[in-house]
Design a protein around this motif. Sequence first.
Motif, PDB file in Angstrom:
ATOM      1  N   ASN A 193      42.141  31.937  44.179  1.00 52.60           N
ATOM      2  CA  ASN A 193      40.844  32.570  43.931  1.00 52.60           C
ATOM      3  C   ASN A 193      40.983  34.025  43.500  1.00 52.60           C
ATOM      4  O   ASN A 193      40.115  34.556  42.800  1.00 52.60           O
ATOM      5  CB  ASN A 193      39.952  32.467  45.171  1.00 52.60           C
ATOM      6  N   ALA A 229      37.811  36.361  35.832  1.00 52.65           N
ATOM      7  CA  ALA A 229      36.356  36.458  35.664  1.00 52.65           C
ATOM      8  C   ALA A 229      35.942  37.909  35.438  1.00 52.65           C
ATOM      9  O   ALA A 229      35.074  38.202  34.599  1.00 52.65           O
ATOM     10  CB  ALA A 229      35.646  35.884  36.893  1.00 52.65           C
ATOM     11  N   SER A 264      33.434  40.379  41.369  1.00 55.75           N
ATOM     12  CA  SER A 264      34.095  39.121  41.100  1.00 55.75           C
ATOM     13  C   SER A 264      34.870  38.609  42.319  1.00 55.75           C
ATOM     14  O   SER A 264      34.857  37.411  42.621  1.00 55.75           O
ATOM     15  CB  SER A 264      35.037  39.336  39.918  1.00 55.75           C
ATOM     16  N   GLU A 310      32.230  37.103  44.459  1.00 54.09           N
ATOM     17  CA  GLU A 310      31.639  35.869  43.925  1.00 54.09           C
ATOM     18  C   GLU A 310      32.633  34.707  43.896  1.00 54.09           C
ATOM     19  O   GLU A 310      32.253  33.546  44.064  1.00 54.09           O
ATOM     20  CB  GLU A 310      31.112  36.121  42.507  1.00 54.09           C
ATOM     21  N   GLN A 311      33.908  35.016  43.676  1.00 49.80           N
ATOM     22  CA  GLN A 311      34.920  33.957  43.557  1.00 49.80           C
ATOM     23  C   GLN A 311      35.608  33.666  44.898  1.00 49.80           C
ATOM     24  O   GLN A 311      36.613  32.968  44.934  1.00 49.80           O
ATOM     25  CB  GLN A 311      35.984  34.362  42.522  1.00 49.80           C
ATOM     26  N   HIS A 312      35.091  34.229  45.964  1.00 48.44           N
ATOM     27  CA  HIS A 312      35.669  34.004  47.305  1.00 48.44           C
ATOM     28  C   HIS A 312      37.165  34.318  47.314  1.00 48.44           C
ATOM     29  O   HIS A 312      37.980  33.532  47.794  1.00 48.44           O
ATOM     30  CB  HIS A 312      35.424  32.565  47.768  1.00 48.44           C
ATOM     31  N   ALA A 313      37.494  35.491  46.776  1.00 46.66           N
ATOM     32  CA  ALA A 313      38.898  35.853  46.622  1.00 46.66           C
ATOM     33  C   ALA A 313      39.430  36.630  47.818  1.00 46.66           C
ATOM     34  O   ALA A 313      40.446  37.321  47.702  1.00 46.66           O
ATOM     35  CB  ALA A 313      39.078  36.662  45.342  1.00 46.66           C
ATOM     36  N   ARG A 336      41.583  33.769  39.852  1.00 42.63           N
ATOM     37  CA  ARG A 336      40.300  33.399  39.224  1.00 42.63           C
ATOM     38  C   ARG A 336      39.366  34.621  39.167  1.00 42.63           C
ATOM     39  O   ARG A 336      38.685  34.848  38.155  1.00 42.63           O
ATOM     40  CB  ARG A 336      39.662  32.271  40.053  1.00 42.63           C
ATOM     41  N   ALA A 337      39.339  35.389  40.215  1.00 42.88           N
ATOM     42  CA  ALA A 337      38.450  36.556  40.265  1.00 42.88           C
ATOM     43  C   ALA A 337      38.857  37.602  39.231  1.00 42.88           C
ATOM     44  O   ALA A 337      37.998  38.207  38.574  1.00 42.88           O
ATOM     45  CB  ALA A 337      38.478  37.171  41.666  1.00 42.88           C
TER      46      ALA A 337
END
Length: 178
Positions: free
Chosen positions: A141, A148, A90, A93-96, A144-145
Motif C-alpha cells: 500500500n 497515486a 494518498s 486514502e490508500q491505507h499505507a 500504491r500510495a
Amino acid sequence: MAHISVNVDGVAYEDEVEPRLLLVHYLRDRLGLTGTPVGCDTSNCGACTVDLNGASVKSCSVLAVQADGGEVTTIQGLAVGDAWHPLQKSFHEQHALQCGYCTPGMIMAARDLLKENPDPTPEDVRHALEGNLCRCTGYQNIVRAVLAAAAELRRHGAPEPRGVRSDVPSTTGQEAPA
Ligand code: FES
Ligand code: FES
C-alpha cells in the motif's frame, strides 16, 4: 557550543548547540518537532528522514551543525494550512500505514523521489524507499500510495510553499521573511 542559523519548516532559528548534537535531536528536543521520530540507533530504519537543502537525509546521521545556514523541511512543514500534501493524503486514502511510525520518513523519502522522477514505476518507488523500513504494512500500500500521489502531482502539482507552522513552540523561532 556552536552557533547555528537554520530555517526549519519556514521558521528561522538561531541556536547554540553541542557540536555532537544530532539533527534529529535538535528537531525533536530543542524545537519540539516530534513528528520526526527516531526508530533505531543504527541509521537503518529511515523513520527520521527529513529534507535538508533539497535532498532527503536521515536526520539521525547528520549533525545539527551540518544544517547551519541551511533549510530543513520536516513532515510537519508539508501541509499548507489545512491542505495536506498529496503524499499525506494518498497515504491516508490508500491505507499505507498501520502504526504510522515509519510514515513521516516514507513520505519525506517519497517526496524526494517524486521531485526527481515524477512518473516512477513501482520498482522505482521500491528502490527509492529501500532505506525506509516498515514493520507493519508489507509495503504494497505504500508503493500504491506513492504512485497515486505521483499521478495527483502530475495532474495538479504540489502545494510546495513550505508550511509555516502555527504551533511554533520555541522562543528562538521567528517566521522567515517571505
Ligand atoms: Fe534514523 Fe532509524 S532513526 S535511520
Ligand atoms: Fe508501522 Fe510502518 S506502519 S512501521
